[in-house]
Design a protein around this motif. Structure first.
Motif, PDB file in Angstrom:
ATOM      1  N   PRO A 125      60.531  43.146  46.231  1.00  0.00           N
ATOM      2  CA  PRO A 125      59.457  44.148  46.237  1.00  0.00           C
ATOM      3  C   PRO A 125      58.075  43.494  46.363  1.00  0.00           C
ATOM      4  N   MET A 126      57.249  44.080  47.199  1.00  0.00           N
ATOM      5  CA  MET A 126      55.893  43.586  47.445  1.00  0.00           C
ATOM      6  C   MET A 126      54.919  44.227  46.462  1.00  0.00           C
ATOM      7  N   SER A 127      53.869  43.523  46.141  1.00  0.00           N
ATOM      8  CA  SER A 127      52.757  44.142  45.425  1.00  0.00           C
ATOM      9  C   SER A 127      52.025  45.074  46.382  1.00  0.00           C
ATOM     10  N   TYR A 128      52.010  46.367  46.055  1.00  0.00           N
ATOM     11  CA  TYR A 128      51.417  47.401  46.912  1.00  0.00           C
ATOM     12  C   TYR A 128      50.568  48.263  45.992  1.00  0.00           C
ATOM     13  N   PRO A 129      49.340  47.844  45.706  1.00  0.00           N
ATOM     14  CA  PRO A 129      48.551  48.508  44.663  1.00  0.00           C
ATOM     15  C   PRO A 129      48.460  50.016  44.791  1.00  0.00           C
ATOM     16  N   PHE A 130      48.378  50.550  46.013  1.00  0.00           N
ATOM     17  CA  PHE A 130      48.259  51.997  46.189  1.00  0.00           C
ATOM     18  C   PHE A 130      49.521  52.732  45.743  1.00  0.00           C
ATOM     19  N   ARG A 131      50.687  52.090  45.862  1.00  0.00           N
ATOM     20  CA  ARG A 131      51.947  52.769  45.559  1.00  0.00           C
ATOM     21  C   ARG A 131      52.662  52.201  44.340  1.00  0.00           C
ATOM     22  N   ASP A 132      52.164  51.122  43.765  1.00  0.00           N
ATOM     23  CA  ASP A 132      52.716  50.629  42.496  1.00  0.00           C
ATOM     24  C   ASP A 132      52.257  51.531  41.350  1.00  0.00           C
ATOM     25  N   PRO A 133      52.920  51.433  40.192  1.00  0.00           N
ATOM     26  CA  PRO A 133      52.445  52.197  39.031  1.00  0.00           C
ATOM     27  C   PRO A 133      50.978  51.892  38.727  1.00  0.00           C
ATOM     28  N   GLU A 134      50.255  52.894  38.282  1.00  0.00           N
ATOM     29  CA  GLU A 134      48.830  52.731  38.010  1.00  0.00           C
ATOM     30  C   GLU A 134      48.614  51.614  36.984  1.00  0.00           C
ATOM     31  N   GLY A 135      47.669  50.732  37.289  1.00  0.00           N
ATOM     32  CA  GLY A 135      47.365  49.633  36.391  1.00  0.00           C
ATOM     33  C   GLY A 135      48.296  48.439  36.494  1.00  0.00           C
ATOM     34  N   TYR A 136      49.235  48.500  37.410  1.00  0.00           N
ATOM     35  CA  TYR A 136      50.220  47.420  37.576  1.00  0.00           C
ATOM     36  C   TYR A 136      49.514  46.184  38.114  1.00  0.00           C
ATOM     37  N   SER A 137      49.560  45.091  37.389  1.00  0.00           N
ATOM     38  CA  SER A 137      48.806  43.899  37.769  1.00  0.00           C
ATOM     39  C   SER A 137      49.565  43.067  38.797  1.00  0.00           C
ATOM     40  N   GLY A 138      48.832  42.144  39.428  1.00  0.00           N
ATOM     41  CA  GLY A 138      49.466  41.232  40.364  1.00  0.00           C
ATOM     42  C   GLY A 138      50.515  40.370  39.705  1.00  0.00           C
ATOM     43  N   LYS A 139      50.253  39.945  38.470  1.00  0.00           N
ATOM     44  CA  LYS A 139      51.232  39.114  37.762  1.00  0.00           C
ATOM     45  C   LYS A 139      52.492  39.899  37.430  1.00  0.00           C
ATOM     46  N   GLU A 140      52.321  41.169  37.072  1.00  0.00           N
ATOM     47  CA  GLU A 140      53.499  41.999  36.807  1.00  0.00           C
ATOM     48  C   GLU A 140      54.321  42.207  38.066  1.00  0.00           C
ATOM     49  N   ALA A 141      53.628  42.448  39.183  1.00  0.00           N
ATOM     50  CA  ALA A 141      54.339  42.623  40.452  1.00  0.00           C
ATOM     51  C   ALA A 141      55.061  41.345  40.849  1.00  0.00           C
ATOM     52  N   ALA A 142      54.428  40.201  40.605  1.00  0.00           N
ATOM     53  CA  ALA A 142      55.076  38.921  40.911  1.00  0.00           C
ATOM     54  C   ALA A 142      56.314  38.727  40.049  1.00  0.00           C
ATOM     55  N   GLN A 143      56.214  39.095  38.777  1.00  0.00           N
ATOM     56  CA  GLN A 143      57.372  38.935  37.893  1.00  0.00           C
ATOM     57  C   GLN A 143      58.529  39.836  38.326  1.00  0.00           C
ATOM     58  N   ARG A 144      58.208  41.019  38.831  1.00  0.00           N
ATOM     59  CA  ARG A 144      59.239  41.912  39.361  1.00  0.00           C
ATOM     60  C   ARG A 144      59.987  41.240  40.522  1.00  0.00           C
ATOM     61  N   ALA A 145      59.240  40.610  41.421  1.00  0.00           N
ATOM     62  CA  ALA A 145      59.863  39.914  42.552  1.00  0.00           C
ATOM     63  C   ALA A 145      60.637  38.693  42.085  1.00  0.00           C
ATOM     64  N   ILE A 146      60.074  37.951  41.151  1.00  0.00           N
ATOM     65  CA  ILE A 146      60.724  36.740  40.646  1.00  0.00           C
ATOM     66  C   ILE A 146      62.038  37.078  39.956  1.00  0.00           C
ATOM     67  N   SER A 147      62.049  38.170  39.218  1.00  0.00           N
ATOM     68  CA  SER A 147      63.279  38.594  38.555  1.00  0.00           C
ATOM     69  C   SER A 147      64.377  38.873  39.571  1.00  0.00           C
ATOM     70  N   MET A 148      64.007  39.534  40.666  1.00  0.00           N
ATOM     71  CA  MET A 148      64.973  39.810  41.727  1.00  0.00           C
ATOM     72  C   MET A 148      65.488  38.507  42.327  1.00  0.00           C
ATOM     73  N   MET A 149      64.579  37.564  42.610  1.00  0.00           N
ATOM     74  CA  MET A 149      64.986  36.298  43.228  1.00  0.00           C
ATOM     75  C   MET A 149      65.908  35.507  42.310  1.00  0.00           C
ATOM     76  N   THR A 150      65.614  35.526  41.031  1.00  0.00           N
ATOM     77  CA  THR A 150      66.408  34.751  40.071  1.00  0.00           C
ATOM     78  C   THR A 150      67.801  35.332  39.907  1.00  0.00           C
ATOM     79  N   THR A 151      67.886  36.659  39.817  1.00  0.00           N
ATOM     80  CA  THR A 151      69.174  37.273  39.505  1.00  0.00           C
ATOM     81  C   THR A 151      70.026  37.561  40.735  1.00  0.00           C
TER      82      THR A 151
END
Length: 445
Positions: free
Chosen positions: A189-215
């Motif tokens: 998943p890409m960081s897409y500020p307009f369509r991510d949850p409101e207030g979702y930070s870049g670090k949170e979006a990165a962790q979402r992607a990292i979790s996918m890559m790891t698992t």
């Protein structure tokens, strides 16, 4: 802002309907001879171009807010580029660098080694197109790491070859019916500020992607993470601050290579030499093409010396890669960008575009998001009062602009984005006139 000299009058002038009769006649010839699979945004046939205008065979002068998809950043016939090409072609058109090499290839490699992010020792290989550059970056990453998997992102566009179609997210028109595709490609998943949850930070979006890559992939299988620092065809999506640095840090800590696809965002387009520069991200490999050679076909992969030199002799190359005419054009293009300070020009263009788009967004409620930076700006159209994509509105606006002699492009996963990529040498008055046509088309919705 410095405007490159051009013999063409820098004005919009419509002598016929768009397209005019001569363009229509050429289009009929085209239909009888050119594959229907090759489409065109606006079927006006070009007779001349330069600065910020395109002149068609009917004598219409159109304002160019597309730059041939971010290619003609220095204009279509920058004097330095023209002179360099004329001089080079008078000496030789081709020898193949893999047979008998020449200085201009080496000089381009030296220049991009200097300009790309990071002060480490680098090496460069030259190719013909962005797709080739991406494909070779993946080859290098797999060879150097001994690992097969590559992670790409939602909304990504990386090319039209078999491997780069697999890397690209959008099915139609790029992938539909062309499979099966290359394997060991995974999408995060890409960081897409307009369509991510409101207030979702870049670090949170990165962790979402990292979790996918790891698992779902596994670090021991992952050769590289490939990302456009500002996505192009996917809709000029600019990730939230902190997203790219967090990805970069994770890649470094886990022995995964970070490949930055700067094909559309590089060479002053965003107001920096490369979009990664804004947050100080230093990729292991960078791919580039489009704006680097003033309209001549040239692409490159630049990366850490130990990675680029890991590949055995003969493992990289191509008959036309680093063609001497294209190399001469690239050196002249870079010289123009440096001497005319086109990074500053891109930032100046941003200061003109953003207020105009924000004003019409406030008036109409048809634009959900305005994003990008430098001379790479987009407006995402939505149904008023929602975030529902409105591709019909974006299409109608583009069509209205074309009819009035202004070239704009659409893009986006949902087809609902108007993107602006004016030449970095466009004059202020011409740019404002083009924006006036665009904003009037939006208001007319």
């Amino acid at each position: 802002m410095t405007t490159t000299e051009t013999a063409l009058p820098q004005r919009r002038e419509l002598r016929t309907a768009i397209p005019g009769p001569q363009s229509q006649a050429l289009h009929a010839r085209r239909a009888a001879s050119v594959s229907a699979g090759v489409a065109s945004t606006l079927p006006v046939y070009v007779a001349d171009a330069g600065g910020g205008v395109i002149v068609d065979v009917d004598g219409n002068s159109l304002i160019d807010l597309g730059s041939g998809i971010a290619v003609t950043s220095v204009g279509n016939r920058d004097p330095r580029v023209v002179a360099a090409v004329q001089d080079a072609v008078a000496h030789f058109t081709h020898t193949c660098f893999m047979v008998t090499p020449y200085e201009s290839y080496v000089a381009v490699a030296e220049k991009v080694n200097e300009l790309t992010p990071g002060g480490h020792t680098k090496r460069t290989a030259l190719f013909n197109s962005g797709s080739e550059a991406v494909e070779n970056a993946v080859k290098i990453a797999r060879f150097a790491t001994g690992k097969p998997a590559v992670v790409v992102f939602d909304h990504a566009y990386h090319g039209r070859t078999n491997l780069t179609m697999a890397l690209t997210a959008k099915v139609a028109p790029y992938k539909k019916g062309f499979g099966p595709f290359a394997g060991e490609i995974y999408r995060a998943p890409m960081s897409y500020p307009f369509r991510d949850p409101e207030g979702y930070s870049g670090k949170e979006a990165a962790q979402r992607a990292i979790s996918m890559m790891t698992t779902q992939v596994g670090v021991d299988q992952l050769a590289a993470v490939l990302i456009e620092p500002v996505q192009g065809e996917g809709g000029f999506i600019e990730p939230a601050d902190g997203f790219l640095p967090a990805l970069s840090e994770w890649c470094t800590a886990n022995g995964v290579l970070l490949i930055a696809d700067e094909i559309q965002s590089g060479f002053c387009r965003t107001g920096d030499w490369f979009a990664c520069d804004r947050e100080g991200v230093v990729p292991d490999l960078v791919t580039m093409a489009k704006g680097m050679a003033g309209g001549m076909p040239l692409a490159a992969v630049t990366g850490r010396a130990e990675l680029m030199d890991a590949v055995h002799p003969g493992g990289l190359g191509g008959t036309y890669g680093g063609n001497p005419i294209a190399c001469a054009a690239a050196l002249a293009t870079i010289e123009t960008m440096q001497q005319d300070n086109l990074n500053a020009a891109a930032r100046h263009i941003e200061q003109i575009i953003l207020p105009a788009l924000r004003e019409v967004a406030e008036k109409t409620g048809r634009i959900g998001d305005i994003r990008g930076r430098g001379a790479m700006i987009a407006a995402e159209f939505v149904t008023p009062g929602t975030k529902d994509p409105d591709a019909a509105a974006a299409g109608a606006v583009a069509k209205a602009c074309h009819a009035q002699g202004v070239v704009v492009l659409t893009c986006g996963t949902y087809g609902n984005v108007i993107r602006l990529l004016p030449p970095l040498v466009i004059g202020d008055d011409l740019l404002r006139e083009g924006l006036g046509v665009l904003t009037a088309a939006i208001e007319a919705l």
